[in-house]
Design an enzyme around this catalytic site. Structure first.
Site, PDB file in Angstrom:
ATOM      1  N   LYS A  42     -46.423  19.070   2.001  1.00 56.89           N
ATOM      2  CA  LYS A  42     -45.740  17.801   1.795  1.00 56.89           C
ATOM      3  C   LYS A  42     -45.778  17.009   3.091  1.00 56.89           C
ATOM      4  O   LYS A  42     -45.522  17.559   4.162  1.00 56.89           O
ATOM      5  CB  LYS A  42     -44.275  18.112   1.434  1.00 56.89           C
ATOM      6  CG  LYS A  42     -43.480  16.903   1.023  1.00 56.89           C
ATOM      7  CD  LYS A  42     -43.536  16.702  -0.472  1.00 56.89           C
ATOM      8  CE  LYS A  42     -43.011  15.350  -0.899  1.00 56.89           C
ATOM      9  NZ  LYS A  42     -43.892  14.233  -0.601  1.00 56.89           N
ATOM     10  N   LYS A  55     -49.790  16.165   6.787  1.00 53.67           N
ATOM     11  CA  LYS A  55     -49.708  14.777   7.256  1.00 53.67           C
ATOM     12  C   LYS A  55     -51.110  14.219   7.197  1.00 53.67           C
ATOM     13  O   LYS A  55     -52.080  14.963   7.314  1.00 53.67           O
ATOM     14  CB  LYS A  55     -49.203  14.746   8.701  1.00 53.67           C
ATOM     15  CG  LYS A  55     -48.540  13.450   9.107  1.00 53.67           C
ATOM     16  CD  LYS A  55     -47.159  13.346   8.499  1.00 53.67           C
ATOM     17  CE  LYS A  55     -46.366  12.222   9.105  1.00 53.67           C
ATOM     18  NZ  LYS A  55     -45.009  12.177   8.566  1.00 53.67           N
ATOM     19  N   THR A  60     -33.289   8.693   3.923  1.00 55.76           N
ATOM     20  CA  THR A  60     -33.332   9.177   5.305  1.00 55.76           C
ATOM     21  C   THR A  60     -32.101   8.701   6.078  1.00 55.76           C
ATOM     22  O   THR A  60     -31.441   9.478   6.764  1.00 55.76           O
ATOM     23  CB  THR A  60     -34.634   8.747   6.010  1.00 55.76           C
ATOM     24  OG1 THR A  60     -35.737   9.040   5.157  1.00 55.76           O
ATOM     25  CG2 THR A  60     -34.818   9.490   7.316  1.00 55.76           C
ATOM     26  N   SER A  93     -37.410  13.208  -1.611  1.00 53.46           N
ATOM     27  CA  SER A  93     -38.777  13.287  -2.140  1.00 53.46           C
ATOM     28  C   SER A  93     -38.914  14.516  -3.032  1.00 53.46           C
ATOM     29  O   SER A  93     -39.553  14.472  -4.080  1.00 53.46           O
ATOM     30  CB  SER A  93     -39.794  13.395  -1.002  1.00 53.46           C
ATOM     31  OG  SER A  93     -40.063  12.121  -0.481  1.00 53.46           O
TER      32      SER A  93
END
Length: 415
Positions: free
Chosen positions: A66, A102, A185, A348
């Protein structure tokens, strides 16, 4: 010290504290897979242009990988490597069933039209579609990408694999995005701060806050702090910094920011606060400093002058290791990034869960679950701090690394 060196150093310290086998330690550091692809698209004027797209998949011992996809002209492989590794530990700290990844494309999104960005995103997706997936690797937005980028990836991926809303997160609500993802966040940062304060018998309403960076994370954090009665006395963004010792009117500032220059507004010229030097912001007199922007903003040059008692790392890697030592000698409590900003990846995960079930939650449930995860993770970190007699950063790193190491051993990594 660059991001990769710092992350590796933190990992190695955690591995030492845990007494990990040196072969296992080496195996955990090396990324599972690095992908590099050529993306050639026709520009609007008909000329062809080529970009390099890549994806670093760091570890999948605990579940699918992820991590974000960024569109940025200087995509530094070292930094992306560090961020992929950081995602591995972050998902483990939050106790969500993912590994880390990433990626991105080395391009300047400002210089591309919307249709050029769409073509580029689709070509990138065609090149990596068989290496990502609901149970393999689930991308998300990052610098220079947004919900629209995710919508294009979803559409292109679905041409090959059938409708798969769970292949990316951070999607538009209309395509299976989760309520509460936008604020996640920033809100997670506030839940993390509340968990920390409970430990010290403090509450947000009796503290003063300085927020560096007023993008998505900074604005939502400021808003939640304001709603809880906390005083935000200084904030900054790319246009500069402002302060008001009686507390900035955050709803007023957000309204000002959205109404000035057509919605891509900045803080500049806000009437109910005075202008200040952005460099002074980090060392401004306050109880809590929240860096929400770039990495490496607290370093050996300014660390000794920091007056905050608490630093909540909402950005990735805002404190370099030298500053870390200076600050902990001063008795400053630092809530580390791999825990403090894990709200985004946690929601997420909720989005992915909702997509797989085909059953969506209301916002109240999303925020309730987020608070539960953030509070529980803080308890787990504190337990590691007690066992290993270490600070919060090493508590979080040992927690994350230990979970990944245990999953790796249980799966049989030597076979």
């Amino acid at each position: 010290m660059n991001a990769l060196a710092a992350t590796n150093r933190n990992f190695q310290r955690a591995a030492r504290i845990l007494g990990l086998d040196s072969k296992l330690e080496r195996s955990l550091l090396i990324p599972f897979r690095e992908i590099k692809v050529e993306c050639t698209i026709p520009k609007d004027d008909g000329t062809l242009v080529s970009y390099v797209g890549f994806r670093i998949q760091h570890d999948n011992a605990r579940g699918p990988m992820k991590g974000g996809i960024r569109y940025h002209p200087e995509v530094d492989p070292d930094e992306v490597n560090a961020l992929a590794q950081l995602m591995t530990w972050k998902t483990a700290v939050a106790d969500i069933p993912y590994g880390g990844a990433k990626g991105g494309i080395g391009c300047s999104p400002r210089d591309l039209s919307l249709s050029e960005l769409e073509r580029l995103t689709r070509v990138f997706t065609q090149k990596i579609h068989d290496l990502v997936g609901v149970q393999r690797d689930v991308p998300a937005p990052d610098m220079g990408t947004n919900a629209q980028t995710m919508a294009w990836i979803l559409d292109e991926y679905s041409k090959f694999h059938g409708h798969s809303p769970a292949v990316v997160t951070g999607k538009p609500i209309d395509l299976g995005g989760s309520l509460g993802r936008e604020a996640a966040t920033g809100l997670g940062v506030v839940f993390a701060t509340e968990a920390l304060f409970a430990e010290y018998g403090k509450s947000i309403s009796d503290q003063t806050f300085v927020i560096q960076g007023f993008g998505n994370v900074g604005t939502w954090a400021a808003k939640s702090i304001f709603e809880r009665g906390g005083k935000v006395i200084a904030v900054s963004d790319i246009s500069g910094a402002i302060k008001n010792s009686n507390g900035i009117d955050i709803p007023g500032l957000l309204k000002y920011k959205d109404d000035v220059n057509g919605g891509n507004g900045t803080l500049k010229g806000f009437p109910d606060a005075e202008v200040m030097d952005p460099n002074e912001l980090l060392v401004h007199e306050c109880d809590v400093l929240i860096p929400c922007a770039l990495g490496g903003v607290l370093n050996r040059e300014n660390a000794a002058d920091v007056k905050a008692k608490f630093i909540i790392e909402a950005a990735n890697h805002p404190t370099d290791p030298e500053a870390d030592e200076i600050l902990s000698k001063k008795g400053v409590i630092i809530l580390p990034d791999i825990y403090a900003n894990a709200g985004g990846v946690t929601v997420s995960y909720f989005e992915w869960v909702q997509n797989i079930q085909g059953f969506m939650w209301d916002e109240e449930k999303v925020n309730h679950e987020l608070k539960k995860y953030m509070t529980r993770a803080f308890g787990d970190i504190k337990a590691m701090c007690k066992i290993h007699n270490c600070d919060l950063r090493m508590g979080a790193f040992t927690l994350g690394v230990n979970r990944v190491a245990r999953a790796t051993l249980l799966r049989g990594w030597e076979a």
